[in-house]
Design an enzyme around this catalytic site. Sequence first.
Site, PDB file in Angstrom:
ATOM      1  N   SER A   1       5.924  -1.053  -6.735  1.00  0.00           N
ATOM      2  CA  SER A   1       6.891  -0.220  -7.429  1.00  0.00           C
ATOM      3  C   SER A   1       7.856  -1.057  -8.260  1.00  0.00           C
ATOM      4  CB  SER A   1       7.680   0.623  -6.419  1.00  0.00           C
ATOM      5  OG  SER A   1       8.420  -0.220  -5.549  1.00  0.00           O
TER       6      SER A   1
ATOM      7  N   THR B   1     -13.034 -23.764   7.402  1.00  0.00           N
ATOM      8  CA  THR B   1     -12.815 -23.699   8.841  1.00  0.00           C
ATOM      9  C   THR B   1     -11.359 -24.056   9.097  1.00  0.00           C
ATOM     10  OG1 THR B   1     -13.561 -25.994   9.128  1.00  0.00           O
ATOM     11  CG2 THR B   1     -15.212 -24.268   9.386  1.00  0.00           C
ATOM     12  N   HIS B   2     -10.738 -23.346  10.003  1.00  0.00           N
ATOM     13  CA  HIS B   2      -9.291 -23.485  10.249  1.00  0.00           C
ATOM     14  C   HIS B   2      -8.481 -23.199   8.986  1.00  0.00           C
ATOM     15  CE1 HIS B   2     -10.239 -25.403  14.137  1.00  0.00           C
ATOM     16  NE2 HIS B   2     -11.177 -26.049  13.468  1.00  0.00           N
TER      17      HIS B   2
ATOM     18  N   HIS C   1      -4.162  28.901  29.632  1.00  0.00           N
ATOM     19  CA  HIS C   1      -5.461  28.324  30.023  1.00  0.00           C
ATOM     20  C   HIS C   1      -6.409  28.539  28.850  1.00  0.00           C
ATOM     21  CE1 HIS C   1      -9.182  27.512  32.152  1.00  0.00           C
ATOM     22  NE2 HIS C   1      -8.504  27.171  33.245  1.00  0.00           N
TER      23      HIS C   1
ATOM     24  N   GLN D   1     -18.449  18.297  38.709  1.00  0.00           N
ATOM     25  CA  GLN D   1     -17.845  19.330  37.872  1.00  0.00           C
ATOM     26  C   GLN D   1     -17.705  18.836  36.442  1.00  0.00           C
ATOM     27  OE1 GLN D   1     -13.653  21.338  37.126  1.00  0.00           O
ATOM     28  NE2 GLN D   1     -14.361  21.853  39.187  1.00  0.00           N
TER      29      GLN D   1
ATOM     30  N   TYR E   1      -6.573   9.951   6.628  1.00  0.00           N
ATOM     31  CA  TYR E   1      -7.647   9.099   7.137  1.00  0.00           C
ATOM     32  C   TYR E   1      -8.796   9.923   7.723  1.00  0.00           C
ATOM     33  CZ  TYR E   1      -3.838   5.786   6.628  1.00  0.00           C
ATOM     34  OH  TYR E   1      -2.791   5.055   6.130  1.00  0.00           O
TER      35      TYR E   1
ATOM     36  N   GLU F   1      -6.085  -4.114   3.667  1.00  0.00           N
ATOM     37  CA  GLU F   1      -4.978  -4.059   4.617  1.00  0.00           C
ATOM     38  C   GLU F   1      -5.020  -2.772   5.434  1.00  0.00           C
ATOM     39  OE1 GLU F   1      -1.700  -6.697   2.120  1.00  0.00           O
ATOM     40  OE2 GLU F   1      -1.957  -4.567   1.659  1.00  0.00           O
TER      41      GLU F   1
ATOM     42  N   LYS G   1       1.439  -7.072  -9.755  1.00  0.00           N
ATOM     43  CA  LYS G   1       0.804  -7.209  -8.447  1.00  0.00           C
ATOM     44  C   LYS G   1      -0.539  -6.472  -8.383  1.00  0.00           C
ATOM     45  CE  LYS G   1       2.277  -8.843  -5.225  1.00  0.00           C
ATOM     46  NZ  LYS G   1       3.210  -8.207  -4.254  1.00  0.00           N
ATOM     47  N   ARG G   2      -1.522  -7.122  -7.756  1.00  0.00           N
ATOM     48  CA  ARG G   2      -2.838  -6.526  -7.501  1.00  0.00           C
ATOM     49  C   ARG G   2      -3.145  -6.736  -6.014  1.00  0.00           C
ATOM     50  NH1 ARG G   2      -5.162  -5.195 -12.275  1.00  0.00           N
ATOM     51  NH2 ARG G   2      -7.293  -5.114 -11.488  1.00  0.00           N
ATOM     52  N   ASN G   3      -2.507  -5.933  -5.223  1.00  0.00           N
ATOM     53  CA  ASN G   3      -2.536  -6.119  -3.774  1.00  0.00           C
ATOM     54  C   ASN G   3      -3.841  -5.610  -3.151  1.00  0.00           C
ATOM     55  OD1 ASN G   3       0.158  -7.024  -3.944  1.00  0.00           O
ATOM     56  ND2 ASN G   3       0.906  -4.914  -3.814  1.00  0.00           N
TER      57      ASN G   3
END
Length: 423
Positions: free
Chosen positions: A264, A141-142, A68, A213, A5, A276, A269-271
């Site tokens: 897999s 809406t909702h 340090h 400081q 990322y 996400e 599937k075409r997620n």
Amino acid sequence: MISRYSLPEMAELWSDQTRYATWARVEVLACEAQALLGRVPESALADIRNAPVPSAERVAELERERDHEVLSFLAAFCEGMPADSARWVHLGMTSYDLVDTALGHTLARACDLLIGAARRLRAVLVDRAVEHWETVCIGRTHGMHAEPTTFGHKLAGFAFAIDRSIRRLEAAREQVAVGTISGSVGTYALIDPFVEQHVCGALGLGVEPVPSQIVARDRHAQLLQAVATLGACIEQIATEVRLLSRSEVREVEEPRTVAYQGSSAMPHKRNPTTSERLSGLARLLRGYADTALEDVALWHERDLSHSSVERVVLPDALTIAHYQATAAADLVAGLQVFPGRMRAAISQSEGRVYSSAVLADLLESGGDRERAYRMIQDAANGEDFLTLLKTEGIETDHLRPERFLARHDVVYKRLEALRDLDD
């Protein structure tokens, strides 16, 4: 932040080697100011200027002996110059004169990268909004069908949300782009304020007006609040894409590469995996914002409880946000839109989405509101909404999505003004 990322330009900005290069620059600038004040010999200044930036490996090696980081850096830096010149390095300064001034410079540069990515996202949203200004779709809406709108209208709302986030980031950048070179408790007891003015001026930074400081940590909290809000606005875009990508809706679909594989086990599937991912990263940003607030209240003039925290949250938050904004722009730019599916969703309502227009027509013709509302509601609960309306003598032929877009130009003019910002 893990490399998954991180984008190279932001990751490089937060690397140990870049940090030490910035520290070296602060020390050189401070010595320049001291030389102008007559406290550092010109011959020593030349040696200090020519000293190489110590490697991160060398600083780490010395830190194992000293425990340090700043002292280890200074020792490594001074190895690159004669001892008689090295004694002038860090004159009158304390560790966080160096650390916080360099951090202010790094935060300003990181903000510039993030703001640039956010501006690109805004521009892409505006362009796609203009492209789909007349692409009719159902508003919800909702989670339920409401009235017709356009996909461009949706995108325009997101564009303005990103625009507000940019303004918040710009304000936060101004607050974090500060430094201080004022000594152990910020009183300038052993260092002339001219040194601070020279260093901060050269780095394009403001000055902490009442240093203790360190630079006040509410500045960092403000920045990470702005970063988290940008993340939440991007999450709103991602959530809309996820909802519209569902199999039973499929009004949009994320851009795909030839390498794409969605599951897999289930090849069909075409997620919406990018959306996400963007939603998940927004959760991290909110956590970092809360953590930054914990760093504001420190003991007396300072303690060190903030240090370990901000070593993680500042680079991670800005790196994630930069990645997130860049990925969101790519997502929106390549988003597939299916106007036919959007029209079909309106048709599936069998006219029920026009109920507000029917109600308005009846009221304008003198109808009783309660009776009209109940009659329309009952018809909407039946099998054939439009037919039931006709049995009540209500004309329905004029009920089309365009009825709801008669004043759409009002919003479009506002969108054009936003578009001018990126021209």
